[in-house]
Motif scaffolding. Structure first.
Motif, PDB file in Angstrom:
ATOM      1  N   HIS A   1       0.828  -1.201   0.000  1.00  0.00           N
ATOM      2  CA  HIS A   1       0.000   0.000   0.000  1.00  0.00           C
ATOM      3  C   HIS A   1       0.867   1.258   0.000  1.00  0.00           C
ATOM      4  N   LEU A   2       1.917   1.242   0.792  1.00  0.00           N
ATOM      5  CA  LEU A   2       2.815   2.396   0.828  1.00  0.00           C
ATOM      6  C   LEU A   2       3.396   2.657  -0.556  1.00  0.00           C
ATOM      7  N   LEU A   3       3.845   1.604  -1.214  1.00  0.00           N
ATOM      8  CA  LEU A   3       4.438   1.759  -2.540  1.00  0.00           C
ATOM      9  C   LEU A   3       3.399   2.273  -3.541  1.00  0.00           C
ATOM     10  N   ALA A   4       2.170   1.802  -3.430  1.00  0.00           N
ATOM     11  CA  ALA A   4       1.120   2.264  -4.340  1.00  0.00           C
ATOM     12  C   ALA A   4       0.876   3.760  -4.181  1.00  0.00           C
ATOM     13  N   LEU A   5       1.005   4.275  -2.956  1.00  0.00           N
ATOM     14  CA  LEU A   5       0.781   5.697  -2.705  1.00  0.00           C
ATOM     15  C   LEU A   5       1.875   6.565  -3.321  1.00  0.00           C
ATOM     16  N   ALA A   6       3.038   5.977  -3.575  1.00  0.00           N
ATOM     17  CA  ALA A   6       4.125   6.732  -4.212  1.00  0.00           C
ATOM     18  C   ALA A   6       3.829   6.969  -5.683  1.00  0.00           C
ATOM     19  N   GLU A   7       2.989   6.108  -6.268  1.00  0.00           N
ATOM     20  CA  GLU A   7       2.561   6.233  -7.660  1.00  0.00           C
ATOM     21  C   GLU A   7       3.756   6.375  -8.612  1.00  0.00           C
TER      22      GLU A   7
END
Length: 239
Positions: free
Chosen positions: A138-144
């Motif tokens: 999820h954290l990585l997805a938020l970095a986009e």
């Protein structure tokens, strides 16, 4: 199931569980017979495993199972921390709405219910691994950032460099609660930094979070029996 996928999954399991040893030459005719596949899909699987970093080119052609020094593993963990730090900074500076951060809050709460248990059995540790992996995804997805996703996937293919690599080695460790409690408190602080849009703080927390894996590696190397619980532990070559 396609023959190349069957070969890939089986070979990967054999490497990670120690059936195939570090440095062992992978003879295609022998492997094709053992796997009951033809040579072409076997080669496709070996190429994929080379890309993942689990096999390497042998001196006279073909492939061999790759071994890893402790120094190399420490470097990969440090690289993962640097990349996740960058991901955390980008996620914080994106100033996502609360709804995008809600899954991270829920994961922190779910992990709290695990680390607050009186005893951590294998089932609890497996649950922790799942939730911890979801948090980092999820954290990585938020970095986009596709580039960051690809780079971290490459590092994560090395099992001892993944965020949950050494969790199962805690099964009989008296320090398990303390280590996992600290790790989840860092998760909580990281989410707070994301919510506040504090990019520099989020980056520093993520990098410090990865250093737990460095300490866990040192502990596992000091007590080699613990490496048996780590996927791919047999690939680590002690100095």
């Amino acid at each position: 199931m396609r023959q190349s996928l069957k070969a890939l999954l089986t070979l990967r399991n054999w490497i990670l569980d120690g059936t195939l040893s570090a440095g062992e030459r992978l003879w295609e005719p022998t492997l094709a017979t053992r796997l009951m596949v033809s040579r072409t899909p076997l080669r496709e699987a070996l190429v994929r495993l080379e890309h993942e970093g689990l096999v390497e080119a042998a001196e006279r052609g073909g492939y061999a199972v790759r071994g890893f020094s402790p120094d190399y593993l420490k470097q990969t963990i440090e690289i993962r921390g640097t990349l996740e730090g960058l991901a955390a900074r980008q996620a914080a500076e994106a100033r996502h709405p609360a709804s995008r951060l809600a899954p991270l809050h829920r994961l922190v709460e779910h992990i709290d219910t695990i680390v607050s248990q009186a005893q951590l059995d294998e089932e609890a540790l497996n649950r922790y691994v799942t939730l911890n992996g979801e948090f980092h995804q999820h954290l990585l997805a938020l970095a986009e950032s596709m580039a960051l996703s690809e780079a971290l996937e490459r590092i994560g293919n090395l099992p001892f460099a993944s965020p949950s690599a050494f969790v199962m080695s805690y099964a009989h460790s008296a320090s398990a609660h303390r280590i996992l409690f600290i790790a989840n408190d860092q998760h909580r602080c990281l989410v707070d930094a994301l919510a506040a849009g504090e990019g520099a703080r989020a980056e520093q927390i993520a990098r410090e979070h990865a250093r737990i894996a460095q300490r866990n590696l040192d502990s596992a190397l000091a007590h080699p029996a613990g490496l048996d619980a780590v996927s791919g532990g047999a690939l680590i070559r002690q100095p």
